[in-house]
Design a protein around this motif. Structure first.
Motif, PDB file in Angstrom:
ATOM      1  N   VAL A   2      55.089  40.883  42.653  1.00 13.11           N
ATOM      2  CA  VAL A   2      54.321  40.828  41.406  1.00 13.11           C
ATOM      3  C   VAL A   2      53.159  41.821  41.516  1.00 13.11           C
TER       4      VAL A   2
ATOM      5  N   LEU B 261      52.126  31.847  40.550  1.00 17.11           N
ATOM      6  CA  LEU B 261      52.691  32.876  41.435  1.00 17.11           C
ATOM      7  C   LEU B 261      53.411  32.222  42.608  1.00 17.11           C
TER       8      LEU B 261
ATOM      9  N   SER C 121      56.344  35.546  47.150  1.00 19.37           N
ATOM     10  CA  SER C 121      56.337  36.880  46.541  1.00 19.37           C
ATOM     11  C   SER C 121      55.303  37.781  47.215  1.00 19.37           C
TER      12      SER C 121
ATOM     13  N   ILE D 213      52.462  40.307  46.602  1.00 20.97           N
ATOM     14  CA  ILE D 213      51.570  40.450  45.453  1.00 20.97           C
ATOM     15  C   ILE D 213      50.632  41.631  45.656  1.00 20.97           C
TER      16      ILE D 213
ATOM     17  N   TRP E 205      46.507  31.568  45.685  1.00 17.37           N
ATOM     18  CA  TRP E 205      47.355  32.736  45.887  1.00 17.37           C
ATOM     19  C   TRP E 205      46.667  33.702  46.842  1.00 17.37           C
TER      20      TRP E 205
ATOM     21  N   PRO F 101      46.747  38.009  47.804  1.00 20.79           N
ATOM     22  CA  PRO F 101      47.346  39.334  47.594  1.00 20.79           C
ATOM     23  C   PRO F 101      47.745  39.969  48.924  1.00 20.79           C
TER      24      PRO F 101
END
Length: 633
Positions: free
Chosen positions: A348, A365, A369, A371, A389, A391
């Protein structure tokens, strides 16, 4: 009053000078001389007492040099010199019926033109009326200059007309606040403010102009006389102080100064960060891009961003000002089932999108994934990353230029085609079901979904859509399709009602040939329906589509089942079309009996606006369950 002010200043300066030890007496005296402006005047900076010029001219010169074409205002004596000077230099003065509208219009100009939007309002209540609009611009990251009048420099804090502590009000809302203390400060303060508004994360800035910095010397000097000064030494001191303060206000005022724009700093991703992202995206099988309003900011043209997105071939969810980035019917633009797509995605890219309430604070999210987050603002970049979340790559930089560099680095690589096709198929199924709801008959009045579909099909390809409302506008966000980049205007994360009149005014001025539609709820219309007077006077014909269900439906939908009462949610089926007529526009009431001729009514409204008349379609609508479960708090 003036004597009290003078004596207070003199006491402070004398205390500083006399309170110093012998070794620092000279330094204290120098400081006093500096504060009184004596040093500036000593070094050959003259006060031109015969000059008819005034500080408003300096303001206008800087604005013109920065490409400002419009100044939005509600007139007041504190700021009249600015308005008159701007008009003389070809800057169009657009006066509104509320100060908030002036700021909303400046906000829209900033978003659509890539320049700083400018509003000027009078002191005190004129400025307090702008607070909500300025906060909205801050949260929407719009570069905006608010100019405010103020009491005279010697009278601030002494009970002058409309005198309040304006700086304290705006410091939490603005990137930069300044109070001009002499005419010579106007040009450098303006240049600095305009550069700060556009640098880094764009946002509003505020400059306060005391009234004696804006009017000519000969007028200001009349206000500095003391009719009965004390006799003897004190009288001489008072007279000297007033004379010196006046001279210092205007010393060096008309010396030649550079008015050109200062450099603007825009943060960029490093080469290493871009390379790491290229590697991540190249390995992804099911990537998704979430594009936010930041992606539309200068310096990257939106058409270049569209080409980059098409080159990448990655399915995109578009929000805020980025709606329409891919046109009306792009196979890459996915409008439905976002939550499912994000849970299924293996990568994402948050390009200017923030993990706030709109993304359930990051909970939507998938933790598996990869990110990538790109945002100019560090706080927004990492919002809620400590909870829901994380990153893999967090870049404090410009989203638009990052997408161009990413596309260039992935030249020849494309996302697997079956992934966007699968998401598009799911969207088609969902929209078919939604279209079925538009065909349902209401117990009374018209189906709001059907009305929105009809308008979307008939609006011109160059249309700009302004969203101002709750339930009706929330439905419009799913149904109406902006035709291109920068053709959708909504308030942003603050969720402010009342933006419609100002946003539409700014949009029509920026793009006079475009069809501008305001999608209003009947509740939100009440905030700015008076701006139909502004549309008429300034020849800015727009079309207002009002979904009139006599209710604050977005609140009622939850309040009634949870708390068992509709208190304060009920409105009336008011004749808003007559209000528009009274302000010089053209209003039309549309009910169930008009369903068969709805297309003709819409086309007639479009014809009226092309001929220069603002129109309002007061559409009586029924209730649907289309938006059950949507956020209202």
């Amino acid at each position: 009053l003036l004597l009290t002010v003078i004596l207070r200043h003199l006491r402070n300066f004398i205390a500083i000078a006399l309170g110093c030890s012998v070794g620092f007496t000279f330094g204290g005296l120098v400081f006093v001389a500096y504060k009184l402006g004596l040093l500036y005047q000593l070094f050959l900076h003259k006060t031109e007492t015969q000059s008819p010029r005034h500080g408003g001219e300096s303001v206008a010169e800087v604005l013109r040099a920065h490409g400002v074409k419009f100044l939005f205002t509600l007139v007041g004596g504190h700021i009249s010199p600015i308005l008159v000077a701007c008009e003389k230099l070809g800057i169009r003065i657009v006066d509104t019926r509320h100060e908030a509208t002036a700021v909303f219009a400046a906000d829209a100009v900033a978003r659509l033109s890539g320049t700083v939007g400018v509003a000027a309002v009078t002191a005190g209540p004129g400025l307090t009326n702008t607070v909500t609009a300025v906060k909205n611009a801050q949260m929407a990251e719009s570069p905006l200059l608010l100019i405010g009048g103020a009491a005279a420099t010697l009278l601030q804090g002494r009970g002058a007309l409309q005198d309040i502590d304006q700086m304290s009000l705006f410091k939490p809302l603005c990137k930069f606040c300044a109070s001009v203390r002499s005419v010579r400060e106007i040009v450098p303060t303006m240049r600095k403010a305009l550069a700060i508004a556009q640098s880094g994360t764009p946002g509003p800035v505020f400059i306060e102009f005391p009234i004696d910095t804006l009017y000519p010397f000969h007028l200001v000097s009349k206000e500095f006389g003391v009719k009965n000064p004390p006799k003897g030494l004190m009288g001489k001191v008072v007279t000297w102080y007033l004379h010196n303060h006046l001279k210092n206000l205007f010393a060096g005022a008309w010396e030649t100064r550079d008015v050109s724009p200062l450099p603007v700093h825009i943060p960029q991703a490093t080469d290493d960060q871009v390379q790491k992202c290229i590697e991540l995206v190249s390995r992804a099988k099911k990537p998704v891009i979430l594009l936010g309003s930041q992606a539309t900011l200068p310096p990257t043209p939106t058409d270049d961003i569209r080409v980059a997105l098409e080159s990448l071939g990655i399915p995109c969810f578009l929000g805020g000002m980025s709606r329409g980035m891919l046109g009306r019917n792009s196979p890459l633009h996915i409008r439905q089932n976002r939550k499912c797509a994000l849970m299924d995605a293996d990568l994402v890219l948050l390009a200017g999108t923030v993990c706030d309430f709109r993304l359930s604070y990051g909970r939507v999210l998938n933790r598996r994934s990869k990110i990538i987050a790109v945002n100019r603002d560090k706080t927004q970049l990492l919002k809620n990353s400590d909870m829901f979340w994380k990153p893999n790559v967090a870049i404090q930089g410009d989203a638009g230029s990052f997408l161009l560099r990413l596309s260039k680095g992935l030249m020849g690589h494309k996302c697997p085609e079956d992934w966007p096709q699968r998401l598009k198929a799911g969207e088609v199924t969902k929209e078919k079901a939604n279209r079925g709801k538009a065909d349902e008959k209401m117990d009374c009045h018209l189906n709001p979904l059907s009305v929105l579909h009809r308008v979307d099909e008939l609006m011109a390809d160059d249309s700009i859509i302004v969203a101002d409302g709750g339930d009706f506008v929330g439905s419009a966000a799913y149904i109406m399709r902006p035709r291109g980049p920068l053709r959708w205007l909504d308030p942003g994360a603050f969720g402010t009602l009342g933006v419609g009149g100002g946003f539409a005014l700014g949009a029509k001025l920026c793009q006079p040939e475009s069809e501008v539609w305001i999608i209003y709820g009947d509740g939100s219309l009440g905030y700015s329906v008076a701006e139909f007077d502004t549309f008429t006077r300034h020849k800015t014909p727009v079309i207002a589509l009002v979904g009139n269900d006599a209710c604050w439906s977005q609140i009622s939908r939850e309040q009634v089942p949870i708390l068992g009462s509709n208190v304060a949610c009920g409105l009336a089926f008011t004749d808003y079309h007559i209000v528009a007529d009274g302000y010089g526009g053209k209003g039309t009431l549309i009910g169930r009996e008009d369903e068969e001729k709805l297309d003709d009514i819409i086309k007639e409204a479009q014809k009226e606006t092309r001929e220069g008349r603002a129109t309002l379609l007061n559409v009586l609508i029924g209730k649907t369950n289309f938006r059950e479960g949507s956020i209202s708090v």
